[in-house]
Design a protein around this motif. Structure first.
Motif, PDB file in Angstrom:
ATOM      1  N   CYS A  26       0.820  -1.228   0.000  1.00  0.00           N
ATOM      2  CA  CYS A  26       0.000   0.000   0.000  1.00  0.00           C
ATOM      3  C   CYS A  26       0.847   1.269   0.000  1.00  0.00           C
ATOM      4  CB  CYS A  26      -0.926   0.038   1.218  1.00  0.00           C
ATOM      5  SG  CYS A  26      -2.308  -1.074   1.088  1.00  0.00           S
ATOM      6  N   ASP A  63      -2.272  -1.084   7.171  1.00  0.00           N
ATOM      7  CA  ASP A  63      -2.471  -0.440   8.472  1.00  0.00           C
ATOM      8  C   ASP A  63      -1.767   0.914   8.525  1.00  0.00           C
ATOM      9  OD1 ASP A  63      -0.059  -1.910   8.294  1.00  0.00           O
ATOM     10  OD2 ASP A  63       0.218  -1.807  10.457  1.00  0.00           O
ATOM     11  N   GLU A  98      -9.212 -11.806  -6.569  1.00  0.00           N
ATOM     12  CA  GLU A  98      -9.662 -11.682  -5.190  1.00  0.00           C
ATOM     13  C   GLU A  98      -8.667 -10.727  -4.527  1.00  0.00           C
ATOM     14  OE1 GLU A  98     -12.637 -12.595  -3.269  1.00  0.00           O
ATOM     15  OE2 GLU A  98     -12.211 -14.477  -4.316  1.00  0.00           O
ATOM     16  N   ILE A  99      -9.137  -9.615  -3.973  1.00  0.00           N
ATOM     17  CA  ILE A  99      -8.215  -8.650  -3.352  1.00  0.00           C
ATOM     18  C   ILE A  99      -8.335  -8.772  -1.843  1.00  0.00           C
ATOM     19  CG2 ILE A  99      -7.579  -6.210  -3.168  1.00  0.00           C
ATOM     20  CD1 ILE A  99      -8.913  -5.800  -5.922  1.00  0.00           C
ATOM     21  N   LEU A 145       2.922  -8.010   9.789  1.00  0.00           N
ATOM     22  CA  LEU A 145       3.467  -8.001  11.155  1.00  0.00           C
ATOM     23  C   LEU A 145       2.604  -8.845  12.086  1.00  0.00           C
ATOM     24  CD1 LEU A 145       4.504  -4.243  11.553  1.00  0.00           C
ATOM     25  CD2 LEU A 145       5.942  -6.205  11.001  1.00  0.00           C
ATOM     26  N   GLY A 197      -0.158 -10.773  11.041  1.00  0.00           N
ATOM     27  CA  GLY A 197      -0.738 -11.964  10.408  1.00  0.00           C
ATOM     28  C   GLY A 197      -2.228 -11.813  10.112  1.00  0.00           C
ATOM     29  N   THR A 198      -2.827 -10.673  10.482  1.00  0.00           N
ATOM     30  CA  THR A 198      -4.242 -10.473  10.161  1.00  0.00           C
ATOM     31  C   THR A 198      -4.400 -10.485   8.635  1.00  0.00           C
ATOM     32  OG1 THR A 198      -4.528  -9.135  12.120  1.00  0.00           O
ATOM     33  CG2 THR A 198      -6.231  -8.939  10.437  1.00  0.00           C
ATOM     34  N   GLY A 199      -5.271 -11.338   8.148  1.00  0.00           N
ATOM     35  CA  GLY A 199      -5.456 -11.471   6.705  1.00  0.00           C
ATOM     36  C   GLY A 199      -4.965 -12.813   6.191  1.00  0.00           C
ATOM     37  N   LEU A 235      -5.616 -15.655   7.298  1.00  0.00           N
ATOM     38  CA  LEU A 235      -6.732 -16.595   7.316  1.00  0.00           C
ATOM     39  C   LEU A 235      -7.561 -16.496   6.037  1.00  0.00           C
ATOM     40  CD1 LEU A 235      -8.183 -18.545   9.119  1.00  0.00           C
ATOM     41  CD2 LEU A 235      -9.416 -16.624  10.089  1.00  0.00           C
ATOM     42  N   ARG A 263      -8.240 -19.418   3.346  1.00  0.00           N
ATOM     43  CA  ARG A 263      -9.589 -19.831   2.901  1.00  0.00           C
ATOM     44  C   ARG A 263      -9.670 -19.777   1.386  1.00  0.00           C
ATOM     45  NH1 ARG A 263     -12.315 -15.591   6.588  1.00  0.00           N
ATOM     46  NH2 ARG A 263     -12.369 -16.597   8.632  1.00  0.00           N
TER      47      ARG A 263
END
Lengths: 249, 230
Positions: free
Chosen positions: B114, B140, B162-163, B169, B171-173, B175, B179
Motif C-alpha cells: 500500500c 495499516d 480476489e483482493i 506483522l 498476520g491479520t489477513g 486466514l 480460505r
C-alpha cells in the motif's frame, strides 16, 4: 447491513469466553477495553477477518445473523494510530478521487467532508491544503469524516486513536449517525464511557459486557469536563500563554 | 500437493505473508514447504526453516531471475513432493515487471504494498493483471480512503482477482488467504502447464557479459528509440 454478532470462543487458557454473544446494531458503538495484552487487537482482527471458528480464539462473526460469504470484502473499514496519508495531493483532489472510485458525486462530497472534518478539529482544513502538511488532528478528522461520508464499509474498527485533539464525541456520533457499526479499542476513559456498552477483555477472552449506567453517565460529564480543561490548558500553553488558578472552572 | 506461486516487488511482504499462512497450516497438522528464487542473496529460506518448514533457495546470479525461475519450476515441484509437503509456496524475486511468473492452473498470488503509491497497479503489468489473488500489504499504515482507491485501481487492472488485505506483522489477513487457497486448484503436475504470459526476450551482447557502452559493442537483439525523430 443491520447487525454484527460476535459469538464467543475461547480465551488464551482454552476456557470458554464468559461472554457468549455480543450483538452490535447499525448505528451503535461498542468500546473494547482492557489492559495492554488483554486481547483487544485480536478481537478487532477477528472482526476484520470475519472469523468463522478458524482463528486462535475460535470466535464466529455473523453479519445479519449469517456467516459472511467467503471472500466478502469492503465490509470493514479501519482507523488506527499508525494510519497516515501517503499520497501527495491536495485535500480536495483526494476526496474527489475517493468519491469517484465509489461512484459518488465528487464536488458535493468535498464540501460535506470538509464541513464535518472542521467540526471535529479546531484547526480548519481547507480543500487546497496538501495532505502531507496536515497536523495529526487535522488528518484524523479528515479520515473520520471521509469514512463517515464516503466509505461504504458498514463496520468501522478504531484502534487507539486518542489524544489527537479531535472532538471524540462528535467523531463517534458522525460515524454511528450514518448507520455504521463502530468498535473502538481504547485506553481513554472518556471515550470508553461515550459508548453505551463496553466489552472487557482479559487473557485473550471477552470477560464481561457492561452497559453504561446512570451514575457513569454523570461521571462521563465530569471526565469530559476534565478532558476539555486539559485541552484548553494545552492550547493556552502552546499559544505562549500562562495558566492561572482562576482559569479552573 | 498444492503449488502456489507468489510474486511481487522487493520488500512488499511476500515472505511474511507466506510465513503467516504456513503457520496456520502447521496448526492444522499440515506440512507446507517453500522455495525462494532470488538474484544475489537471500535470508528468506532461513526464515522459512526457522518455523520448521522444508525450505530451499535458488540464486539466479547473472541470469534473468524470471527465466531462471521458470527453468527450475518443474524440479521445484518434484522437490516439494519429496518433502511430503501438502503445500509448496514458490516465491519469486519479481523484479522487472515486464512479465509474470504465473502459470496456468497454478494458484497465482501477487503482493502489492500500500505504500507503493496509487499508480503502482497501472505500472505493474501482467504480474498484477494475471494474478488470481492480490494481497494488499501494509494497509495499516495508510488511510481507509487510499486503501479503497488502491483496491479499486487493482480491480480495474484485474477484474477477476480476489483482493485481500494482509498485515505482515500481525498476520491479520492470513486466514482469508488460506480460505481462498483452499478453494483453488490443486494441480496434479506441471507436465503440460504453460506460463500465463511470455517472458522478456534479450540475447544481446549484454546478456553474455558485455559491459562496454556504444553501438560497436552491441549485437543480437538490440532495439533503439527512434532517435532521428527525437
Amino acid at each position: 447491513m443491520n447487525t454484527l454478532d460476535i459469538l464467543g470462543g475461547k480465551n488464551r487458557g482454552g476456557s470458554p469466553e464468559p461472554v457468549e454473544r455480543v450483538r452490535v446494531r447499525s448505528g451503535e458503538s461498542l468500546a473494547v477495553v482492557g489492559p495492554t495484552g488483554s486481547g483487544k487487537s485480536e478481537l478487532l482482527a477477528d472482526i476484520a477477518q470475519l472469523a468463522q471458528g478458524d482463528t486462535p480464539s475460535k470466535r464466529h462473526v455473523l453479519l445479519d445473523g449469517r456467516p459472511p460469504l467467503i471472500g466478502a470484502s469492503g465490509l470493514v473499514g479501519t482507523l488506527s494510530q499508525r494510519t497516515n496519508f501517503v499520497m501527495d495531493a491536495d485535500v480536495g483532489s483526494f476526496i474527489r478521487m475517493h468519491a469517484a472510485v465509489l461512484g459518488k458525486d465528487g464536488s458535493g462530497c468535498v464540501e460535506r467532508v470538509l464541513a464535518l472534518a472542521n467540526e471535529l478539529c479546531g484547526e480548519p482544513v481547507d480543500a487546497v491544503d496538501r495532505l502531507q502538511g496536515l497536523s495529526g488532528g487535522q488528518a484524523r478528522s479528515l479520515m473520520i469524516a471521509d469514512i463517515a461520508l464516503i466509505s461504504d464499509a458498514p463496520v468501522v474498527l478504531i484502534d487507539e486513536v486518542e489524544n489527537a485533539g479531535i472532538d471524540k464525541h462528535r467523531a463517534l456520533e458522525a460515524l454511528t449517525g450514518r448507520g455504521k457499526i463502530v468498535l473502538t479499542a481504547t485506553h481513554d476513559p472518556v471515550l470508553m464511557l461515550m459508548n453505551d456498552r463496553r466489552v472487557v477483555m482479559r487473557g485473550g477472552g471477552m470477560q464481561a459486557l457492561i452497559e453504561r449506567d446512570g451514575e457513569e453517565r454523570v461521571r462521563l460529564e465530569d471526565l469530559a469536563a476534565c478532558d476539555a480543561e486539559l485541552l484548553t490548558a494545552r492550547d493556552t500553553l502552546r499559544g505562549g500563554g500562562r495558566l492561572r488558578r482562576e482559569a479552573r472552572a | 500437493m498444492q503449488t502456489v506461486i507468489i510474486a511481487g516487488p522487493p520488500s512488499a511482504g511476500k515472505t511474511s505473508a507466506i510465513l503467516h499462512v504456513a503457520r496456520l497450516m502447521q496448526g492444522e497438522g499440515l506440512r507446507p514447504a517453500a522455495i525462494k528464487f532470488d538474484t544475489r542473496g537471500s535470508a528468506d529460506p532461513e526464515r522459512y526453516a526457522r518455523i520448521g518448514m522444508p525450505a530451499l533457495g535458488g540464486l539466479s546470479g547473472y541470469l534473468c531471475p524470471d527465466h531462471y525461475f521458470i527453468s527450475n519450476l518443474e524440479e521445484a515441484v518434484h522437490w516439494g513432493r519429496a518433502q511430503r509437503a501438502e503445500a509448496l509456496f514458490v516465491e519469486t524475486a519479481g523484479l522487472c515487471l515486464r512479465c509474470a511468473p504465473h502459470v496456468e492452473g497454478v494458484p497465482a498470488v501477487t503482493v502489492v504494498d500500500c505504500l507503493g503509491g496509487l499508480d503502482a497497479p497501472v505500472k505493474m503489468g501482467p504480474m498484477l493483471s494475471l494474478a488470481d489473488v492480490v494481497l494488499l500489504t501494509k494497509g495499516d499504515l495508510v488511510s481507509q480512503a487510499e486503501r479503497e482507491v488502491l483496491a479499486h485501481r487493482i480491480m480495474e487492472e484485474n477484474p477477476g482477482a480476489e483482493i485481500l488485505p494482509m498485515n505482515g506483522l500481525t498476520g491479520t489477513g492470513a486466514l482469508a488467504l488460506l480460505r481462498c487457497l483452499r478453494g483453488m486448484s490443486v494441480n496434479p503436475g506441471l507436465a503440460d502447464a504453460r506460463l500465463r504470459h511470455d517472458m522478456p526476450a534479450a540475447i544481446c551482447s549484454y546478456c553474455t557479459g558485455e559491459r562496454r557502452i556504444g553501438r560497436r559493442f552491441q549485437s543480437g537483439n538490440v532495439e533503439k528509440l527512434c532517435w532521428t525523430e527525437a
